[in-house]
Motif scaffolding. Structure first.
Motif, PDB file in Angstrom:
ATOM      1  N   ILE A  47       0.833  -1.205   0.000  1.00  0.00           N
ATOM      2  CA  ILE A  47       0.000   0.000   0.000  1.00  0.00           C
ATOM      3  C   ILE A  47       0.866   1.253   0.000  1.00  0.00           C
ATOM      4  O   ILE A  47       0.546   2.245  -0.653  1.00  0.00           O
ATOM      5  N   LYS A  48       1.973   1.242   0.740  1.00  0.00           N
ATOM      6  CA  LYS A  48       2.865   2.410   0.762  1.00  0.00           C
ATOM      7  C   LYS A  48       3.354   2.741  -0.648  1.00  0.00           C
ATOM      8  O   LYS A  48       3.430   3.922  -1.031  1.00  0.00           O
ATOM      9  N   LYS A  49       3.672   1.727  -1.430  1.00  0.00           N
ATOM     10  CA  LYS A  49       4.142   1.959  -2.798  1.00  0.00           C
ATOM     11  C   LYS A  49       3.000   2.489  -3.674  1.00  0.00           C
ATOM     12  O   LYS A  49       3.201   3.377  -4.518  1.00  0.00           O
ATOM     13  N   ARG A  50       1.792   1.958  -3.476  1.00  0.00           N
ATOM     14  CA  ARG A  50       0.632   2.484  -4.219  1.00  0.00           C
ATOM     15  C   ARG A  50       0.433   3.962  -3.884  1.00  0.00           C
ATOM     16  O   ARG A  50       0.128   4.770  -4.765  1.00  0.00           O
ATOM     17  N   ALA A  51       0.609   4.302  -2.621  1.00  0.00           N
ATOM     18  CA  ALA A  51       0.454   5.701  -2.211  1.00  0.00           C
ATOM     19  C   ALA A  51       1.494   6.584  -2.880  1.00  0.00           C
ATOM     20  O   ALA A  51       1.203   7.727  -3.270  1.00  0.00           O
ATOM     21  N   LEU A 104      -7.025   0.203   5.448  1.00  0.00           N
ATOM     22  CA  LEU A 104      -7.064  -1.095   4.771  1.00  0.00           C
ATOM     23  C   LEU A 104      -6.434  -2.228   5.592  1.00  0.00           C
ATOM     24  O   LEU A 104      -6.409  -3.375   5.138  1.00  0.00           O
ATOM     25  N   LYS A 105      -5.937  -1.943   6.779  1.00  0.00           N
ATOM     26  CA  LYS A 105      -5.287  -3.001   7.551  1.00  0.00           C
ATOM     27  C   LYS A 105      -6.326  -4.013   8.039  1.00  0.00           C
ATOM     28  O   LYS A 105      -7.507  -3.670   8.228  1.00  0.00           O
ATOM     29  N   PRO A 106      -5.936  -5.258   8.237  1.00  0.00           N
ATOM     30  CA  PRO A 106      -6.888  -6.276   8.701  1.00  0.00           C
ATOM     31  C   PRO A 106      -7.442  -5.945  10.087  1.00  0.00           C
ATOM     32  O   PRO A 106      -6.767  -5.344  10.924  1.00  0.00           O
TER      33      PRO A 106
END
Length: 461
Positions: A47-51, A104-106
């Motif tokens: 997710i960090k890379k998507r951000a 988005l974390k579980p």
């Protein structure tokens, strides 16, 4: 309009500002296949890379803002002095990128010895965004950015009036290096759009537009089991209590009513004012409204440009005429060049002696007009605010925060404001009730709408 192209008819001068070919069915099919093929690899990207991709996209979009601002004036009439949608776009994209990992974390329930249990949030797949012309960047980004952050692929079908917006968004994603297949901007007809939804190849549809359009989208999704987000009509009310800070309320409500020529989903369309401050409020509101400069949006002096289409302006003219026939009084009566039937140029108007038998107080205007009604107390204000088929936002103008919360709890709306209006906070969810629609964007709940919960129940033996 040709069967094979879509044209932007500029409200500035009625010229054809741009013309684009409608996608061939084979192009649409290839885009969907490409999006589906890109999903597995994108899901594996942290997710960090998507951000990081989203922030690079934002930088690319901001770098084009000078050209974008002029294009918006030509496409839908917003004056260049307001600088496009840059500031709000920056706020929203940065907020959504920052909150994505947490949102988005579980979810992990209370621990049970010998078990590992959690609920993960998985992407839905392919998200179709059908965006409107009035805030053509912001309304699209509300779903595009969290959709990609959540691991989905996006297909954008933008409004004909603002076709160039889809191209700019596509350019910005290309400059950001977004992996191939994850974003597609398609110029499609209504028939092609409905056929794509009916095909069952789309997993989620987000539509911002008319109630009739929302019903057509819902019919098209029937049986496909695609999820749906709809933001439709609005008739947003404001209530000015006797204890309101009057100059603040007047300044903000005039802006909330007339900004973007009233073409705002959450623009103020009807105002209820306590009898004790009614005369002072109306006088101040009318005085400030008279200061608008209506004209060519490319002129830095213009503060109110044309409406996006002459038919929209004529609808507002008809509402004003109907209200006056039924006894309303128009306070402004401003004379401006080009303000005549069949023209998109329309002066702002303030109506008093209005009631709920008039369309201007019941049906969406989406233009530079507002009706102001005197009320006795909170109870009457609440009853009138709820006397509408719509519910997107409502604003309460008071210095009593507790009372504002109590009144807000009884208003049928998606967002309650106190001492502000016509604003989207990306940390709060954006949703509507009644005929305004269903679903939600922005905030952590916006991510919920773009993902599917998946339970893991792991037992050690």
């Amino acid at each position: 309009m040709s069967d094979h192209t879509q044209k932007i008819i500029s409200p500035v001068d009625g010229s054809v500002y741009a013309e684009r070919p409608i996608a061939r069915d084979a192009e649409i099919d290839a885009a969907v296949s490409s999006a589906r093929a890109a999903l597995p690899e994108w899901r594996a990207v942290p997710i960090k890379k998507r951000a990081d991709y989203m922030l690079a996209f934002l930088d690319a979009l901001v770098a084009m803002n000078d050209e974008i601002t002029v294009e918006l004036a030509w496409q839908m009439g917003r004056p260049v002095r307001y600088g496009g949608e840059r500031r709000a776009a920056e706020e929203r994209v940065r907020a959504m990128a920052a909150m994505a990992e947490e949102a988005l974390k579980p979810y992990v329930p209370p621990e049970t010895p010998g078990f590992r249990r959690y609920i993960a949030r998985e992407p839905l797949g392919i998200v179709l965004v059908i965006a409107p012309w009035n805030y053509p960047y912001l309304t699209a980004l509300n779903t595009i950015v969290p959709g990609l952050l959540a691991g989905n692929a996006i297909i954008l079908k933008h409004a004909v009036q603002t076709l160039l917006v889809g191209e700019r968004i596509d350019q910005a994603f290309r400059r950001a290096g977004l992996p191939k297949g994850l974003f597609h901007n398609l110029v499609m007809s209504h028939e092609q759009t409905e056929a794509l939804i009916r095909s069952g190849r789309i997993d989620h549809v987000n539509f911002t537009g008319s109630v009739a359009g929302g019903r057509a989208i819902e019919r098209a999704t029937a049986g496909t089991f695609a999820s749906l987000g709809l933001e439709l009509g609005g008739k947003d009310p404001a209530y000015v209590r006797a204890d309101a800070k009057l100059d603040h309320a007047i300044e903000n409500l005039v802006d909330g009513t007339f900004y973007n020529s009233g073409q705002c989903c959450c623009g103020v369309e009807r105002i209820y004012v306590d009898a004790g401050v009614y005369d002072d409020f109306v006088a101040g509101f009318a005085d400030l409204t008279r200061k608008y400069v209506v004209g060519n949006p490319l002129d830095q002096a213009t503060t109110l440009g044309p409406m996006a289409r002459s038919s929209f302006a004529d609808t507002v003219r008809e509402q004003i005429a109907e209200a006056r026939r039924k006894g309303a009084t128009a306070l402004i009566n401003m004379k401006v060049d080009g303000d005549r039937p069949g023209s998109p140029y329309l002066a702002p108007e303030v109506l008093v002696n209005v009631d709920h038998q008039m369309e201007v107080m019941r049906e969406e205007s989406f233009g530079p007009v507002v009706g102001i009604m005197k009320v006795r107390d909170d109870e009457e204000a609440i009853t009138l605010m709820n006397d509408s088929p719509y519910g997107l936002t409502a604003s309460i103008w008071t210095q009593d925060m507790e009372r504002a919360a109590e009144i807000g709890a009884r208003i049928e709306t998606g967002t309650v404001f106190m001492n502000r209006c016509d604003y989207l906070d990306p940390h709060l969810t954006w949703t509507g009730v009644k005929d305004t629609g269903r679903g939600t964007t922005l905030s952590k709940y916006g991510f919920d709408a773009l993902t599917q919960p998946k339970s893991f129940h792991l037992r050690a033996v």
